[in-house]
Design a protein around this motif. Structure first.
Motif, short mmCIF file in Angstrom:
data_model
loop_
_atom_site.label_atom_id
_atom_site.label_comp_id
_atom_site.label_asym_id
_atom_site.label_seq_id
_atom_site.Cartn_x
_atom_site.Cartn_y
_atom_site.Cartn_z
N GLY A 134 0.66 -1.45 -0.04
CA GLY A 134 -0.06 -0.01 -0.03
C GLY A 134 0.73 1.19 0.12
O GLY A 134 2.10 1.35 -0.04
N GLN A 146 -1.01 7.20 1.46
CA GLN A 146 -2.29 8.10 1.35
C GLN A 146 -3.28 7.09 0.98
O GLN A 146 -4.65 7.67 1.34
N GLY A 147 -3.32 5.79 0.79
CA GLY A 147 -4.34 4.80 0.67
C GLY A 147 -4.61 3.75 1.73
O GLY A 147 -5.14 3.15 1.74
N ASP A 183 -2.73 -0.45 -2.45
CA ASP A 183 -4.14 -0.36 -1.62
C ASP A 183 -5.15 -1.09 -2.32
O ASP A 183 -6.45 -0.85 -1.90
N HIS A 212 -5.87 1.15 -5.51
CA HIS A 212 -7.28 1.29 -4.74
C HIS A 212 -8.33 0.79 -5.15
O HIS A 212 -9.30 0.99 -4.78
N GLN A 268 -8.52 2.57 -11.38
CA GLN A 268 -8.11 2.88 -9.97
C GLN A 268 -9.52 3.16 -9.28
O GLN A 268 -10.40 4.23 -9.85
N PHE A 269 -9.59 3.02 -7.92
CA PHE A 269 -10.75 3.58 -7.13
C PHE A 269 -12.08 2.72 -7.54
O PHE A 269 -13.08 2.94 -6.74
#
Length: 269
Positions: free
Chosen positions: A102, A105-106, A127, A145, A162-163
Motif C-alpha cells: 500500500g 495515502q491509501g 492499496d 485502490h 483505480q478506485f
C-alpha cells in the motif's frame, strides 16, 4: 532470521537475515526473500520468485516463476514509507504476477484474501483490497485502490480503473474496461463495461436459495430497467419492496454506499 527446521530452501535461493520462514515451506531455485518477509506454513515459491518489502504470505499459498511480490508501489508519491502487503492462505499466484504494498495515502495496506487465483501476468496495485475465492484471469491489471468482493471473477485481458469496486460475486467479461463500480452479482462486458445482467450461473453454483435469486432478479429489473427516478431512488425503493432478502439488501447497500467512480449501468453500453 527465523527458519523452521522443516523448511526446504534451495542452495541457489537467497533468504535475507530477518525473514521468517514457516514449517514445511519450500523455496525453490533462484528465489529471493527479503528481510521483512514472512512465509507461513507450507508456502511454496517454485523458482525465480522475488518477495520483498513488509510482506506476509499465508499458509499453503503457491507462487510460480518470475512473480514480483511486495516491491515498491508504482506511485510517484511513494517515498519509502513502511507500508504492507498481506496475501491470504491457499492462493495460487501464477507466472509473472506482480503485487505491490500500500501507500500512506491509501491506508498503507494491500490485502489479498484466501483461496484466490491470480493467473499469468496479473497485477494487484497499491492499496487494493481483494476478498476471498476471487479468480483473476490472464493479463488483468487491478489499478491502485481497487476493491474486489468475495467470489468475483474477472476475465482475461480486462482492466480495472483505480478506485473502482467490483462487488461480491460479480463477473467481468474478458477484454472489458471497467471504469465504474460493478454491483454485487452483476455481469458486465463490452469495450467499456456495460451491465449485461446478473451472474446467474455464479449464484446457482453457490447454491443460493431460489427465492433469493428470484427476489434479486426482480430488484434488478426495478432498479436498472424501470424508467422513472434516479438510481438512488430506485435502489431505496427496491430495498423496501424486497425487505428481508439478503441479496437485494447487499446490492442496494452497495448502490447507496460511497462510490468514487459511479456505477456501471446498461445505459453505458
Amino acid at each position: 532470521m527465523t527458519i523452521d527446521p522443516t523448511a526446504r530452501i534451495h542452495p541457489s535461493a537467497i533468504v535475507e537475515d530477518g525473514a521468517t520462514i514457516g514449517a514445511n515451506a519450500k523455496i525453490g531455485p533462484f528465489c529471493t526473500v527479503g528481510p521483512e518477509v514472512t512465509l507461513a506454513e507450507g508456502v511454496e515459491l517454485i523458482s525465480h520468485v522475488a518477495v520483498a518489502g513488509i510482506t506476509s504470505v499465508g499458509a499453503r499459498t503457491r507462487i510460480w516463476p518470475f512473480a514480483s511480490i511486495g516491491h515498491q508501489p508504482q506511485d510517484l508519491k511513494y517515498a519509502g514509507e513502511p507500508t504492507r502487503l498481506e496475501i491470504g492462505s491457499d492462493c495460487m499466484l501464477r507466472e509473472h504476477v506482480t503485487m505491490n504494498p500500500g501507500t500512506v495515502q491509501g491506508g498503507g495496506l494491500t490485502k489479498i484474501g484466501d483461496r484466490c487465483l491470480f493467473m499469468m501476468s496479473t497485477h494487484a496495485g497499491h492499496d487494493c483490497q481483494v476478498g476471498s475465492n476471487v479468480i483473476v484471469a490472464n493479463n488483468v491489471p487491478l489499478a491502485g485502490h481497487v476493491t474486489v468482493g468475495d467470489f468475483a471473477v474477472i476475465g482475461g485481458n480486462a482492466a480495472i480503473h483505480q478506485f473502482c469496486r467490483i462487488g461480491h460475486g460479480a463477473m467481468v467479461g474478458g477484454l472489458t474496461g471497467v471504469e465504474r463500480d460493478v454491483i454485487p452479482y452483476g455481469s458486465v462486458t463490452g469495450d467499456r463495461a456495460h451491465l449485461a445482467g446478473l451472474n446467474l450461473i455464479g449464484l446457482k453454483r453457490r447454491g443460493l436459495p431460489r427465492e433469493e435469486i428470484h427476489a434479486l432478479r426482480a430488484a434488478f429489473r426495478e432498479i436498472f430497467e424501470a424508467g422513472e427516478g434516479s438510481l438512488d431512488e430506485k435502489a431505496a425503493a427496491a430495498a423496501k419492496a424486497h425487505e428481508g432478502s439478503v441479496l437485494v439488501a447487499e446490492v442496494t447497500a452497495f448502490l447507496l454506499g460511497d462510490s468514487k467512480r459511479g456505477f456501471v449501468t446498461a445505459a453505458q453500453g
